[in-house]
Write a protein that holds these residues in place. Structure first.
Motif, PDB file in Angstrom:
ATOM      1  N   PRO A  26       0.783  -0.590   0.594  1.00  0.00           N
ATOM      2  CA  PRO A  26      -0.014   0.061   0.264  1.00  0.00           C
ATOM      3  C   PRO A  26       0.771   1.161  -0.159  1.00  0.00           C
ATOM      4  CG  PRO A  26      -0.385  -1.396   2.388  1.00  0.00           C
ATOM      5  CD  PRO A  26       0.570  -1.778   0.967  1.00  0.00           C
ATOM      6  N   ALA A  27      -0.042   1.822  -0.356  1.00  0.00           N
ATOM      7  CA  ALA A  27       0.986   3.487   0.272  1.00  0.00           C
ATOM      8  C   ALA A  27       1.841   3.950   0.878  1.00  0.00           C
ATOM      9  CB  ALA A  27      -0.164   5.069  -1.342  1.00  0.00           C
ATOM     10  N   GLU A  28       0.209   4.027   1.743  1.00  0.00           N
ATOM     11  CA  GLU A  28       1.557   4.440   3.307  1.00  0.00           C
ATOM     12  C   GLU A  28       2.963   3.799   3.716  1.00  0.00           C
ATOM     13  OE1 GLU A  28      -1.629   2.263   2.653  1.00  0.00           O
ATOM     14  OE2 GLU A  28      -3.089   4.179   2.639  1.00  0.00           O
ATOM     15  N   THR A  29       2.753   2.197   3.900  1.00  0.00           N
ATOM     16  CA  THR A  29       3.747   0.934   3.734  1.00  0.00           C
ATOM     17  C   THR A  29       4.604   1.503   2.821  1.00  0.00           C
ATOM     18  OG1 THR A  29       3.346  -1.034   3.655  1.00  0.00           O
ATOM     19  CG2 THR A  29       5.063  -0.310   3.052  1.00  0.00           C
ATOM     20  N   LEU A  30       4.553   2.185   1.260  1.00  0.00           N
ATOM     21  CA  LEU A  30       6.184   2.796   0.604  1.00  0.00           C
ATOM     22  C   LEU A  30       6.264   3.855   1.336  1.00  0.00           C
ATOM     23  CD1 LEU A  30       4.831   1.542  -3.225  1.00  0.00           C
ATOM     24  CD2 LEU A  30       6.654   0.548  -1.624  1.00  0.00           C
ATOM     25  N   VAL A  41       7.866   5.070  -5.413  1.00  0.00           N
ATOM     26  CA  VAL A  41       7.137   3.455  -5.924  1.00  0.00           C
ATOM     27  C   VAL A  41       8.460   2.204  -6.220  1.00  0.00           C
ATOM     28  CG1 VAL A  41       5.392   2.065  -7.454  1.00  0.00           C
ATOM     29  CG2 VAL A  41       3.829   4.143  -6.872  1.00  0.00           C
ATOM     30  N   ALA A  42       8.868   2.555  -7.013  1.00  0.00           N
ATOM     31  CA  ALA A  42       9.550   1.678  -7.476  1.00  0.00           C
ATOM     32  C   ALA A  42      11.013   1.789  -6.531  1.00  0.00           C
ATOM     33  CB  ALA A  42      10.755   2.102  -8.836  1.00  0.00           C
ATOM     34  N   ALA A 100       8.924   0.208  -2.986  1.00  0.00           N
ATOM     35  CA  ALA A 100       9.141  -1.194  -3.405  1.00  0.00           C
ATOM     36  C   ALA A 100      10.269  -1.951  -3.537  1.00  0.00           C
ATOM     37  CB  ALA A 100       7.921  -1.549  -4.572  1.00  0.00           C
ATOM     38  N   ALA A 101      10.886  -1.674  -3.788  1.00  0.00           N
ATOM     39  CA  ALA A 101      11.950  -2.687  -3.943  1.00  0.00           C
ATOM     40  C   ALA A 101      12.496  -2.762  -2.963  1.00  0.00           C
ATOM     41  CB  ALA A 101      13.388  -2.189  -4.954  1.00  0.00           C
ATOM     42  N   LEU A 102      12.958  -2.462  -2.280  1.00  0.00           N
ATOM     43  CA  LEU A 102      13.196  -1.945  -0.701  1.00  0.00           C
ATOM     44  C   LEU A 102      12.136  -2.517   0.306  1.00  0.00           C
ATOM     45  CD1 LEU A 102      14.761   1.699  -0.789  1.00  0.00           C
ATOM     46  CD2 LEU A 102      15.970  -0.888  -0.507  1.00  0.00           C
ATOM     47  N   ALA A 103      10.924  -2.503  -0.118  1.00  0.00           N
ATOM     48  CA  ALA A 103      10.623  -3.297   1.144  1.00  0.00           C
ATOM     49  C   ALA A 103      10.419  -4.704   0.984  1.00  0.00           C
ATOM     50  CB  ALA A 103       8.705  -2.447   1.192  1.00  0.00           C
TER      51      ALA A 103
END
Length: 158
Positions: free
Chosen positions: A79-83, A104-105, A108-111
């Motif tokens: 979700p956007a909140e996590t990113l 985003v990119a 998201a890669a780090l998450a």
């Protein structure tokens, strides 16, 4: 885990997570080419890619599905909140206004890479006309066999 057969996915190898952001008109060919060019430029094997990671709701985008299928990897969504909580080197105010997170990119890669240890962004975001990718790595820690613990009764002699 799939890939182009160029190695890198064996035991002890680093696992890579490719963060992807796509706009509506992105194609599978465009995204896959951007991923492959990005990995090749960084001398990273596509066989080490363990997953694609993206913003919630984007895993169903045809470009993301096509790239994941070609690489033989799953897609994970955040979700956007996590990113938004992930620190990144290249935040974008425009992306923040559009989707609720400044990355985003990269985020998201780090998450996606934190599951196995300390994530490292090895390739910051790279863009094409309608797609963005970034690559994170989680170094695999070598497995150390644990010595069995043998409990002795207090009164017993070894």
């Amino acid at each position: 885990m799939g890939g182009s057969g160029d190695g890198g996915g064996g035991a002890g190898a680093d696992r890579l997570v490719v963060g992807v952001g796509v706009r509506g008109m992105a194609t599978g060919a465009e995204l896959l080419e951007l991923i492959r060019r990005t990995l090749a430029a960084a001398r990273l094997p596509s066989g080490a890619v363990g997953a694609l990671a993206t913003l919630a709701g984007k895993a169903g985008h045809p470009a993301v599905r096509a790239a994941a299928a070609a690489l033989g990897v799953p897609v994970v969504e955040y979700p956007a909140e996590t990113l938004a909580a992930v620190p990144v080197p290249n935040p974008s105010g425009a992306v923040g206004e559009a989707v609720g997170t400044v990355s985003v990119a990269e985020a998201a890669a780090l998450a996606g890479a934190v599951g196995g240890g300390r994530a490292e962004l090895v390739v910051p975001k790279r863009k094409s006309a309608a797609a963005t990718v970034a690559v994170a790595r989680v170094p695999v820690t070598p497995h150390r066999p644990r010595r069995p613990h043998v409990q002795q009764n207090p009164g017993e002699q070894p």
